[in-house]
Motif scaffolding. Structure first.
Motif, PDB file in Angstrom:
ATOM      1  N   UNK A  44     -30.055-110.421 -13.188  1.00 44.19           N
ATOM      2  CA  UNK A  44     -29.900-111.073 -11.883  1.00 44.19           C
ATOM      3  C   UNK A  44     -28.996-112.301 -11.983  1.00 44.19           C
ATOM      4  N   UNK A  45     -28.372-112.624 -10.862  1.00 41.77           N
ATOM      5  CA  UNK A  45     -27.460-113.758 -10.775  1.00 41.77           C
ATOM      6  C   UNK A  45     -28.173-115.042 -11.175  1.00 41.77           C
ATOM      7  N   UNK A  65     -19.044 -96.871 -16.429  1.00 39.52           N
ATOM      8  CA  UNK A  65     -19.643 -96.411 -17.686  1.00 39.52           C
ATOM      9  C   UNK A  65     -21.107 -95.992 -17.613  1.00 39.52           C
ATOM     10  N   UNK A  66     -21.365 -94.719 -17.493  1.00 37.48           N
ATOM     11  CA  UNK A  66     -22.720 -94.156 -17.588  1.00 37.48           C
ATOM     12  C   UNK A  66     -23.713 -94.736 -16.578  1.00 37.48           C
ATOM     13  N   UNK A  67     -23.320 -94.829 -15.330  1.00 38.10           N
ATOM     14  CA  UNK A  67     -24.173 -95.311 -14.245  1.00 38.10           C
ATOM     15  C   UNK A  67     -24.563 -96.775 -14.338  1.00 38.10           C
ATOM     16  N   UNK A  68     -23.846 -97.580 -15.118  1.00 35.89           N
ATOM     17  CA  UNK A  68     -24.006 -99.019 -15.034  1.00 35.89           C
ATOM     18  C   UNK A  68     -23.427 -99.447 -13.695  1.00 35.89           C
ATOM     19  N   UNK A  69     -23.850-100.593 -13.187  1.00 40.13           N
ATOM     20  CA  UNK A  69     -23.423-100.965 -11.841  1.00 40.13           C
ATOM     21  C   UNK A  69     -23.324-102.473 -11.651  1.00 40.13           C
ATOM     22  N   UNK A  70     -22.356-102.871 -10.833  1.00 42.77           N
ATOM     23  CA  UNK A  70     -22.236-104.230 -10.319  1.00 42.77           C
ATOM     24  C   UNK A  70     -22.722-104.159  -8.879  1.00 42.77           C
ATOM     25  N   UNK A  71     -23.710-104.965  -8.509  1.00 40.94           N
ATOM     26  CA  UNK A  71     -24.291-104.902  -7.168  1.00 40.94           C
ATOM     27  C   UNK A  71     -23.968-106.190  -6.415  1.00 40.94           C
ATOM     28  N   UNK A  72     -23.286-106.026  -5.283  1.00 38.17           N
ATOM     29  CA  UNK A  72     -22.817-107.147  -4.470  1.00 38.17           C
ATOM     30  C   UNK A  72     -23.495-107.152  -3.118  1.00 38.17           C
ATOM     31  N   UNK A  73     -23.661-108.340  -2.548  1.00 38.07           N
ATOM     32  CA  UNK A  73     -24.084-108.501  -1.157  1.00 38.07           C
ATOM     33  C   UNK A  73     -22.895-109.022  -0.369  1.00 38.07           C
ATOM     34  N   UNK A  74     -22.811-108.626   0.893  1.00 34.07           N
ATOM     35  CA  UNK A  74     -21.762-109.105   1.772  1.00 34.07           C
ATOM     36  C   UNK A  74     -21.934-110.611   1.935  1.00 34.07           C
ATOM     37  N   UNK A  75     -20.850-111.366   1.791  1.00 34.85           N
ATOM     38  CA  UNK A  75     -20.907-112.825   1.926  1.00 34.85           C
ATOM     39  C   UNK A  75     -21.125-113.191   3.384  1.00 34.85           C
ATOM     40  N   UNK A  76     -21.937-114.187   3.592  1.00 36.22           N
ATOM     41  CA  UNK A  76     -22.196-114.702   4.940  1.00 36.22           C
ATOM     42  C   UNK A  76     -21.155-115.746   5.312  1.00 36.22           C
ATOM     43  N   UNK A  97     -24.648-110.056  -7.120  1.00 34.27           N
ATOM     44  CA  UNK A  97     -26.058-110.450  -7.142  1.00 34.27           C
ATOM     45  C   UNK A  97     -26.782-109.976  -8.395  1.00 34.27           C
ATOM     46  N   UNK A  98     -26.377-108.805  -8.911  1.00 36.76           N
ATOM     47  CA  UNK A  98     -27.022-108.300 -10.123  1.00 36.76           C
ATOM     48  C   UNK A  98     -26.111-107.293 -10.811  1.00 36.76           C
TER      49      UNK A  98
END
Length: 144
Positions: free
Chosen positions: A49-50, A131-142, A39-40
């Motif tokens: 954002x996506x 890497x230094x608190x970078x993040x891939x943020x996912x939501x559970x698929x419906x 998602x982001x």
């Protein structure tokens, strides 16, 4: 058709992970299993954002399966591999896949995967840190 080679660091790191001499036990985390949609992305304190999908693009996602198996889709490619989790929410991902030209969104995902080393999991959200608190943020698929 324009071709883009997936980042060689991911493929090289994956090859190293597959060929290392130590024996590891894959820990299948039942809460982690299932499909997660990106998602982001947080990079250097900026949140990206996506974007909307266009014709021919796939949703960027990870599918954590039983026994440590992993499947993923970037914007234009399919990836397969494995995942391992350990105490302290550490995670290791490895694998490879097809090599078609990526969108900038797909590039963010593919370039981050080799560096992922920690995760945070709730019922509906998965955050993969790199890497230094970078993040891939996912939501559970419906399920549909």
């Amino acid at each position: 058709m324009k071709r883009l080679v997936l980042p060689s660091i991911f493929l090289a790191a994956s090859a190293g992970m597959f060929s290392c001499g130590k024996t590891t036990t894959i820990n299948s985390n039942m809460e982690l299993t299932g499909k997660w949609v990106l998602e982001s992305v947080v990079q250097n304190e900026d949140t990206i954002r996506k974007p909307g999908l266009t014709k021919g693009q796939m949703e960027v996602s990870l599918l954590f399966k039983d026994k440590g198996e992993l499947e993923a889709t970037s914007s234009t490619n399919f990836l397969t591999g494995y995942y391992e989790t350990s105490q302290d929410n550490e995670i290791q991902l490895g694998g490879g896949g097809t090599e078609r030209a990526e969108t900038s969104w797909g590039d963010l995902f593919v370039n981050a995967l080799p560096a992922v080393n920690q995760y945070d999991l709730s019922a509906e959200k998965l955050v993969l840190y790199y890497e230094n608190n970078n993040a891939l943020i996912f939501n559970k698929a419906r399920l549909r």
